[in-house]
Design an enzyme around this catalytic site. Sequence first.
Site, short mmCIF file in Angstrom:
data_model
loop_
_atom_site.label_atom_id
_atom_site.label_comp_id
_atom_site.label_asym_id
_atom_site.label_seq_id
_atom_site.Cartn_x
_atom_site.Cartn_y
_atom_site.Cartn_z
N ARG A 167 10.62 -6.47 20.25
CA ARG A 167 9.56 -7.44 19.95
C ARG A 167 8.47 -6.86 19.04
O ARG A 167 7.29 -7.17 19.17
CB ARG A 167 8.89 -7.95 21.23
CG ARG A 167 9.74 -8.89 22.05
CD ARG A 167 10.05 -10.18 21.28
NE ARG A 167 10.63 -11.18 22.16
CZ ARG A 167 11.91 -11.19 22.50
NH1 ARG A 167 12.75 -10.29 22.02
NH2 ARG A 167 12.37 -12.13 23.31
N SER A 240 7.83 -16.54 25.94
CA SER A 240 7.37 -15.45 26.82
C SER A 240 5.95 -15.06 26.44
O SER A 240 5.68 -14.79 25.26
CB SER A 240 8.26 -14.22 26.67
OG SER A 240 9.59 -14.52 27.00
N GLU A 336 2.40 -10.96 24.33
CA GLU A 336 3.40 -11.01 23.24
C GLU A 336 2.92 -11.83 22.03
O GLU A 336 2.98 -11.34 20.91
CB GLU A 336 4.72 -11.54 23.81
CG GLU A 336 5.95 -11.06 23.06
CD GLU A 336 6.18 -11.87 21.82
OE1 GLU A 336 6.42 -11.27 20.76
OE2 GLU A 336 6.10 -13.11 21.89
N1 EPU Z 1 12.87 -13.47 36.84
C1 EPU Z 1 12.37 -13.86 38.06
N2 EPU Z 1 11.46 -14.88 38.08
C2 EPU Z 1 11.04 -15.51 36.97
C3 EPU Z 1 11.58 -15.11 35.73
C4 EPU Z 1 12.49 -14.07 35.68
O1 EPU Z 1 12.71 -13.32 39.10
O2 EPU Z 1 10.21 -16.42 37.08
C5 EPU Z 1 13.89 -12.37 36.83
C6 EPU Z 1 15.29 -12.88 37.10
O3 EPU Z 1 15.96 -11.94 37.88
C7 EPU Z 1 15.95 -12.90 35.75
C8 EPU Z 1 15.24 -11.75 35.04
O4 EPU Z 1 13.90 -11.75 35.56
O5 EPU Z 1 17.31 -12.66 35.86
C9 EPU Z 1 15.21 -11.90 33.55
O6 EPU Z 1 14.81 -13.22 33.22
P1 EPU Z 1 15.35 -13.94 31.89
O7 EPU Z 1 16.81 -13.76 31.75
O8 EPU Z 1 14.82 -15.31 31.86
O9 EPU Z 1 14.73 -13.06 30.72
P2 EPU Z 1 13.28 -12.46 30.49
O10 EPU Z 1 13.38 -10.98 30.55
O11 EPU Z 1 12.27 -13.10 31.37
C10 EPU Z 1 13.64 -12.17 27.91
C11 EPU Z 1 12.95 -12.55 26.65
C12 EPU Z 1 13.20 -14.02 26.35
C13 EPU Z 1 14.69 -14.25 26.21
C14 EPU Z 1 15.39 -13.80 27.51
C15 EPU Z 1 16.88 -13.83 27.39
C16 EPU Z 1 11.02 -11.10 26.41
C17 EPU Z 1 9.53 -10.97 26.43
N3 EPU Z 1 11.52 -12.28 26.74
O12 EPU Z 1 13.02 -12.90 28.97
O13 EPU Z 1 12.58 -14.31 25.10
O14 EPU Z 1 15.00 -15.59 25.95
O15 EPU Z 1 15.03 -12.42 27.81
O16 EPU Z 1 17.31 -12.80 26.56
O17 EPU Z 1 11.70 -10.13 26.09
C18 EPU Z 1 10.54 -15.10 24.10
O18 EPU Z 1 10.41 -13.98 23.61
O19 EPU Z 1 9.71 -16.01 23.88
C19 EPU Z 1 11.68 -15.37 24.99
C20 EPU Z 1 11.81 -16.51 25.64
#
Ligand code: EPU
Length: 340
Positions: A167, A240, A336
């Site tokens: 990012r 995010s 972010e």
């Molecule tokens: N989780 C929770 N509760 C929540 C959200 C997440 O427990 O409310 C846990 C879950 O275990 C889930 C894990 O966190 O499996 C990861 O969540 P998710 O797959 O939704 O991914 P993220 O790490 O929260 C990142 C990116 C997203 C991208 C997704 C998928 C960043 C800052 N965000 O989110 O990017 O779509 O991975 O690759 O790296 C963005 O940058 O705007 C964005 C949406």
Amino acid sequence: MQFETDKSLTELNTLGFSQSAERYIEVETDEQLNEAVEEANKQEWPVFILGGGSNIVLTKDIPGLVIRFTRETLNYENRGEENSWLFRLKVSAGMNWHRLVRDSMSRGLPGLENLSLIPGNVGAAPVQNIGAYGVEIKDRFESLRALHLPTNEWHTFDHDACEFSYRDSYFKRHTGEYCITEMNLHVGNDKPFETEYGSLKEALERQQLDKLTPVAISDTVCKIRQTKLPDPAQICNAGSFFHNPVVPETQFDGLKQRFPNIVAYPQEDGQVKLAAGWLIDSLGLRGDRRGAVGVYDKQALVLVHHGGGTGTELVAYADEIRAGVEEKYGVKLSVEPQVV
Ligand code: EPU
């Protein structure tokens, strides 16, 4: 050149905050961009480049001149042997990112499927090195063309010059210095599909597809995103709101002992990336609301604006969340989107 004055930006930022630009212009060609920047430099107006508005938090009116580069052209060039399935996409900054993804999908070209449905325009994509489901734009990037605003001169940046990391890029660390107008990406069948990201892998397995295609992966990514992430057209948000923090292995080991359910991903350099969504969720904040702003109820990493609020309120609320996470886990979250 005709500049609009006191232009409302409410419809031009996906958080929907009601701020305005002192002056505003949309330009479509390199020459128009040079002309607008020349005038701004002459008048000593600060220049702010606005893309799709999906990664900014407006806390005030923007002084000087806001410029939107709106050109939407897309060309495919063969970059391998004749009849090879290797292409270079030459795309201008004003095109909607997802439109680019779907256009390449409609031609059956693999490469961008994991990056489906990310809001915003092409020009902003390299700035924050957009990424999702195991792929980042740096994995498909060749070069870009950008105007250096203080000197009004054109520069070309190759992959190394962009200094991409999670990012982050050279441009994110030199905010306001460049207007990106065109990017070259590599797509084609020279890279295997990336299907290891947990939620994507599970969703693909559930479908028991006979054949994995870019379109099938793209459709699956769209479905996952639609269930977890709010559509900015329905609920104002900027994706995010925090980075997933990366911590040393020793710190992670300590956290894992105290919080066995913590969600984390080991990195190649031995450090560990923590799921910030999990950290916030574990504080009981999913669906929390503070006046006009709050945490999205299906993904705690996304902050939302319910209407009638301000960017200042959102930033103050985000600070409270950061303080809560730091107090419980000793981990500092960083914001972010660009706070203006
Ligand atoms: N989780 C929770 N509760 C929540 C959200 C997440 O427990 O409310 C846990 C879950 O275990 C889930 C894990 O966190 O499996 C990861 O969540 P998710 O797959 O939704 O991914 P993220 O790490 O929260 C990142 C990116 C997203 C991208 C997704 C998928 C960043 C800052 N965000 O989110 O990017 O779509 O991975 O690759 O790296 C963005 O940058 O705007 C964005 C949406």
